[in-house]
Scaffold this motif. Structure first.
Motif, PDB file in Angstrom:
ATOM      1  N   ARG A  38     -26.417 -22.644 -14.351  1.00  0.00           N
ATOM      2  CA  ARG A  38     -26.945 -22.827 -13.007  1.00  0.00           C
ATOM      3  C   ARG A  38     -26.149 -23.918 -12.311  1.00  0.00           C
ATOM      4  NH1 ARG A  38     -33.500 -22.138 -13.403  1.00  0.00           N
ATOM      5  NH2 ARG A  38     -33.409 -20.134 -14.465  1.00  0.00           N
ATOM      6  N   PHE A  39     -26.211 -23.881 -10.983  1.00  0.00           N
ATOM      7  CA  PHE A  39     -25.471 -24.855 -10.190  1.00  0.00           C
ATOM      8  C   PHE A  39     -25.820 -26.283 -10.615  1.00  0.00           C
ATOM      9  CE2 PHE A  39     -24.749 -27.640  -6.610  1.00  0.00           C
ATOM     10  CZ  PHE A  39     -23.508 -27.235  -6.136  1.00  0.00           C
ATOM     11  N   SER A  40     -27.102 -26.571 -10.723  1.00  0.00           N
ATOM     12  CA  SER A  40     -27.533 -27.934 -11.063  1.00  0.00           C
ATOM     13  C   SER A  40     -27.041 -28.351 -12.455  1.00  0.00           C
ATOM     14  CB  SER A  40     -29.049 -28.072 -10.978  1.00  0.00           C
ATOM     15  OG  SER A  40     -29.677 -27.150 -11.855  1.00  0.00           O
ATOM     16  N   ASP A  41     -26.992 -27.410 -13.390  1.00  0.00           N
ATOM     17  CA  ASP A  41     -26.489 -27.720 -14.736  1.00  0.00           C
ATOM     18  C   ASP A  41     -24.983 -28.008 -14.707  1.00  0.00           C
ATOM     19  OD1 ASP A  41     -29.026 -27.401 -15.836  1.00  0.00           O
ATOM     20  OD2 ASP A  41     -28.725 -25.251 -16.172  1.00  0.00           O
ATOM     21  N   LEU A  42     -24.260 -27.240 -13.896  1.00  0.00           N
ATOM     22  CA  LEU A  42     -22.830 -27.503 -13.741  1.00  0.00           C
ATOM     23  C   LEU A  42     -22.595 -28.895 -13.167  1.00  0.00           C
ATOM     24  CD1 LEU A  42     -21.290 -24.192 -12.339  1.00  0.00           C
ATOM     25  CD2 LEU A  42     -20.505 -25.456 -14.333  1.00  0.00           C
ATOM     26  N   GLN A  43     -23.403 -29.253 -12.179  1.00  0.00           N
ATOM     27  CA  GLN A  43     -23.235 -30.565 -11.559  1.00  0.00           C
ATOM     28  C   GLN A  43     -23.522 -31.690 -12.551  1.00  0.00           C
ATOM     29  OE1 GLN A  43     -25.484 -31.170  -7.958  1.00  0.00           O
ATOM     30  NE2 GLN A  43     -24.119 -32.796  -7.292  1.00  0.00           N
ATOM     31  N   LYS A  44     -24.489 -31.491 -13.432  1.00  0.00           N
ATOM     32  CA  LYS A  44     -24.778 -32.495 -14.462  1.00  0.00           C
ATOM     33  C   LYS A  44     -23.662 -32.556 -15.506  1.00  0.00           C
ATOM     34  CE  LYS A  44     -29.747 -31.894 -14.075  1.00  0.00           C
ATOM     35  NZ  LYS A  44     -30.887 -31.186 -14.652  1.00  0.00           N
ATOM     36  N   GLU A  45     -23.119 -31.406 -15.855  1.00  0.00           N
ATOM     37  CA  GLU A  45     -22.087 -31.307 -16.894  1.00  0.00           C
ATOM     38  C   GLU A  45     -20.767 -31.946 -16.448  1.00  0.00           C
ATOM     39  OE1 GLU A  45     -20.849 -30.136 -20.703  1.00  0.00           O
ATOM     40  OE2 GLU A  45     -22.849 -29.991 -19.850  1.00  0.00           O
ATOM     41  N   ILE A  46     -20.417 -31.765 -15.182  1.00  0.00           N
ATOM     42  CA  ILE A  46     -19.133 -32.238 -14.661  1.00  0.00           C
ATOM     43  C   ILE A  46     -19.369 -33.565 -13.944  1.00  0.00           C
ATOM     44  CG2 ILE A  46     -17.161 -31.696 -13.210  1.00  0.00           C
ATOM     45  CD1 ILE A  46     -17.942 -28.705 -13.663  1.00  0.00           C
ATOM     46  N   VAL A  47     -19.178 -34.627 -14.660  1.00  0.00           N
ATOM     47  CA  VAL A  47     -19.480 -35.974 -14.159  1.00  0.00           C
ATOM     48  C   VAL A  47     -18.584 -36.312 -12.974  1.00  0.00           C
ATOM     49  CG1 VAL A  47     -19.528 -38.420 -14.770  1.00  0.00           C
ATOM     50  CG2 VAL A  47     -20.234 -36.706 -16.451  1.00  0.00           C
ATOM     51  N   GLY A  48     -19.227 -36.729 -11.886  1.00  0.00           N
ATOM     52  CA  GLY A  48     -18.489 -37.215 -10.724  1.00  0.00           C
ATOM     53  C   GLY A  48     -18.303 -36.217  -9.603  1.00  0.00           C
ATOM     54  N   VAL A  49     -18.585 -34.943  -9.834  1.00  0.00           N
ATOM     55  CA  VAL A  49     -18.400 -33.944  -8.776  1.00  0.00           C
ATOM     56  C   VAL A  49     -19.622 -33.951  -7.859  1.00  0.00           C
ATOM     57  CG1 VAL A  49     -19.355 -31.939 -10.025  1.00  0.00           C
ATOM     58  CG2 VAL A  49     -17.625 -31.591  -8.262  1.00  0.00           C
ATOM     59  N   SER A  50     -19.386 -33.937  -6.555  1.00  0.00           N
ATOM     60  CA  SER A  50     -20.484 -33.872  -5.598  1.00  0.00           C
ATOM     61  C   SER A  50     -20.924 -32.417  -5.439  1.00  0.00           C
ATOM     62  CB  SER A  50     -20.047 -34.423  -4.241  1.00  0.00           C
ATOM     63  OG  SER A  50     -19.095 -33.550  -3.641  1.00  0.00           O
ATOM     64  N   ALA A  51     -22.126 -32.234  -4.937  1.00  0.00           N
ATOM     65  CA  ALA A  51     -22.643 -30.873  -4.715  1.00  0.00           C
ATOM     66  C   ALA A  51     -21.751 -30.119  -3.733  1.00  0.00           C
ATOM     67  CB  ALA A  51     -24.080 -30.935  -4.212  1.00  0.00           C
ATOM     68  N   LYS A  52     -21.307 -30.804  -2.698  1.00  0.00           N
ATOM     69  CA  LYS A  52     -20.453 -30.165  -1.682  1.00  0.00           C
ATOM     70  C   LYS A  52     -19.122 -29.709  -2.288  1.00  0.00           C
ATOM     71  CE  LYS A  52     -18.423 -31.047   2.848  1.00  0.00           C
ATOM     72  NZ  LYS A  52     -18.256 -32.019   3.933  1.00  0.00           N
ATOM     73  N   MET A  53     -18.509 -30.579  -3.080  1.00  0.00           N
ATOM     74  CA  MET A  53     -17.227 -30.244  -3.702  1.00  0.00           C
ATOM     75  C   MET A  53     -17.396 -29.141  -4.740  1.00  0.00           C
ATOM     76  SD  MET A  53     -14.014 -30.510  -3.852  1.00  0.00           S
ATOM     77  CE  MET A  53     -13.665 -31.881  -2.798  1.00  0.00           C
ATOM     78  N   ILE A  77     -35.600 -20.686  -5.568  1.00  0.00           N
ATOM     79  CA  ILE A  77     -34.440 -19.837  -5.875  1.00  0.00           C
ATOM     80  C   ILE A  77     -33.346 -20.695  -6.496  1.00  0.00           C
ATOM     81  CG2 ILE A  77     -32.577 -18.492  -4.832  1.00  0.00           C
ATOM     82  CD1 ILE A  77     -34.633 -17.403  -2.857  1.00  0.00           C
ATOM     83  N   SER A  78     -32.731 -20.183  -7.544  1.00  0.00           N
ATOM     84  CA  SER A  78     -31.602 -20.882  -8.152  1.00  0.00           C
ATOM     85  C   SER A  78     -30.428 -19.916  -8.272  1.00  0.00           C
ATOM     86  CB  SER A  78     -31.977 -21.475  -9.510  1.00  0.00           C
ATOM     87  OG  SER A  78     -32.471 -20.487 -10.358  1.00  0.00           O
ATOM     88  N   VAL A  79     -29.264 -20.487  -8.436  1.00  0.00           N
ATOM     89  CA  VAL A  79     -28.030 -19.705  -8.497  1.00  0.00           C
ATOM     90  C   VAL A  79     -27.357 -19.968  -9.835  1.00  0.00           C
ATOM     91  CG1 VAL A  79     -25.789 -19.315  -7.415  1.00  0.00           C
ATOM     92  CG2 VAL A  79     -27.765 -19.840  -5.991  1.00  0.00           C
ATOM     93  N   GLU A  80     -26.853 -18.901 -10.428  1.00  0.00           N
ATOM     94  CA  GLU A  80     -26.199 -18.988 -11.729  1.00  0.00           C
ATOM     95  C   GLU A  80     -24.755 -18.530 -11.582  1.00  0.00           C
ATOM     96  OE1 GLU A  80     -28.391 -18.028 -15.648  1.00  0.00           O
ATOM     97  OE2 GLU A  80     -27.467 -16.171 -14.943  1.00  0.00           O
ATOM     98  N   TYR A  81     -23.867 -19.229 -12.272  1.00  0.00           N
ATOM     99  CA  TYR A  81     -22.444 -18.895 -12.241  1.00  0.00           C
ATOM    100  C   TYR A  81     -21.980 -18.510 -13.631  1.00  0.00           C
ATOM    101  CZ  TYR A  81     -22.471 -20.861  -7.599  1.00  0.00           C
ATOM    102  OH  TYR A  81     -22.746 -21.090  -6.287  1.00  0.00           O
ATOM    103  N   ALA A  82     -21.039 -17.567 -13.671  1.00  0.00           N
ATOM    104  CA  ALA A  82     -20.473 -17.122 -14.943  1.00  0.00           C
ATOM    105  C   ALA A  82     -19.012 -16.747 -14.712  1.00  0.00           C
ATOM    106  CB  ALA A  82     -21.233 -15.915 -15.479  1.00  0.00           C
ATOM    107  N   LEU A  83     -18.225 -16.840 -15.764  1.00  0.00           N
ATOM    108  CA  LEU A  83     -16.850 -16.363 -15.673  1.00  0.00           C
ATOM    109  C   LEU A  83     -16.848 -14.841 -15.660  1.00  0.00           C
ATOM    110  CD1 LEU A  83     -14.876 -18.621 -18.184  1.00  0.00           C
ATOM    111  CD2 LEU A  83     -14.942 -18.783 -15.699  1.00  0.00           C
ATOM    112  N   THR A  84     -15.968 -14.277 -14.886  1.00  0.00           N
ATOM    113  CA  THR A  84     -15.750 -12.837 -14.922  1.00  0.00           C
ATOM    114  C   THR A  84     -14.923 -12.520 -16.173  1.00  0.00           C
ATOM    115  OG1 THR A  84     -13.683 -13.031 -13.690  1.00  0.00           O
ATOM    116  CG2 THR A  84     -15.710 -12.704 -12.381  1.00  0.00           C
ATOM    117  N   ASP A  85     -14.736 -11.249 -16.469  1.00  0.00           N
ATOM    118  CA  ASP A  85     -13.839 -10.875 -17.572  1.00  0.00           C
ATOM    119  C   ASP A  85     -12.449 -11.455 -17.308  1.00  0.00           C
ATOM    120  OD1 ASP A  85     -15.825  -9.498 -18.903  1.00  0.00           O
ATOM    121  OD2 ASP A  85     -15.232  -7.538 -18.116  1.00  0.00           O
ATOM    122  N   TYR A  86     -12.023 -11.378 -16.061  1.00  0.00           N
ATOM    123  CA  TYR A  86     -10.729 -11.927 -15.664  1.00  0.00           C
ATOM    124  C   TYR A  86     -10.707 -13.442 -15.868  1.00  0.00           C
ATOM    125  CZ  TYR A  86      -6.662 -12.755 -12.625  1.00  0.00           C
ATOM    126  OH  TYR A  86      -5.458 -13.137 -12.110  1.00  0.00           O
ATOM    127  N   GLY A  87     -11.770 -14.115 -15.499  1.00  0.00           N
ATOM    128  CA  GLY A  87     -11.868 -15.561 -15.683  1.00  0.00           C
ATOM    129  C   GLY A  87     -11.823 -15.954 -17.147  1.00  0.00           C
TER     130      GLY A  87
END
Length: 115
Positions: A38-53, A77-87
């Motif tokens: 989820r977006f919020s989990d990514l933001q917690k995982e990647i130290v220093g990144v702002s929500a906008k960035m 509502i929450s948003v989830e991100y995943a790598l594509t097969d290409y990713g």
């Protein structure tokens, strides 16, 4: 005998760097290599990144078909991100970067950061 660098390879490296440039894209891909987040989990995982960035970088990765964005039917509502097969084709590169980084840290600093 010295072998000249192939212009095709140089152009391909430049193309790759153009897609992955910036401080956060490689870290985002690395975070998503093993599971969707989820977006919020990514933001917690990647130290220093702002929500906008983070949002901007994820949009770029989505445009380049490396990441998918799924709106979940939750409240709120929450948003989830995943790598594509290409990713996911970048996973080996990410792992190689991590291995090199660990060895470089040992060589320069003399120790490895703990997880």
């Amino acid at each position: 005998m010295k072998i000249k660098c192939c212009k095709t390879n140089l152009l391909a490296v430049q193309d790759t760097m153009d897609i992955l440039k910036g401080r956060w894209k490689v870290q985002i891909i690395a975070a998503l290599c093993y599971d969707k987040m989820r977006f919020s989990d990514l933001q917690k995982e990647i130290v220093g990144v702002s929500a906008k960035m983070l949002s901007s970088e994820l949009k770029d990765l989505e445009i380049n078909q490396l990441v998918t964005r799924t709106v979940l039917n939750t409240q709120p509502i929450s948003v989830e991100y995943a790598l594509t097969d290409y990713g996911r084709t970048l996973k080996k590169i990410i792992e190689n970067l991590a291995e090199w980084g660990i060895e470089h840290r040992k060589k320069i600093i003399g120790k490895v950061l703990e997880n």
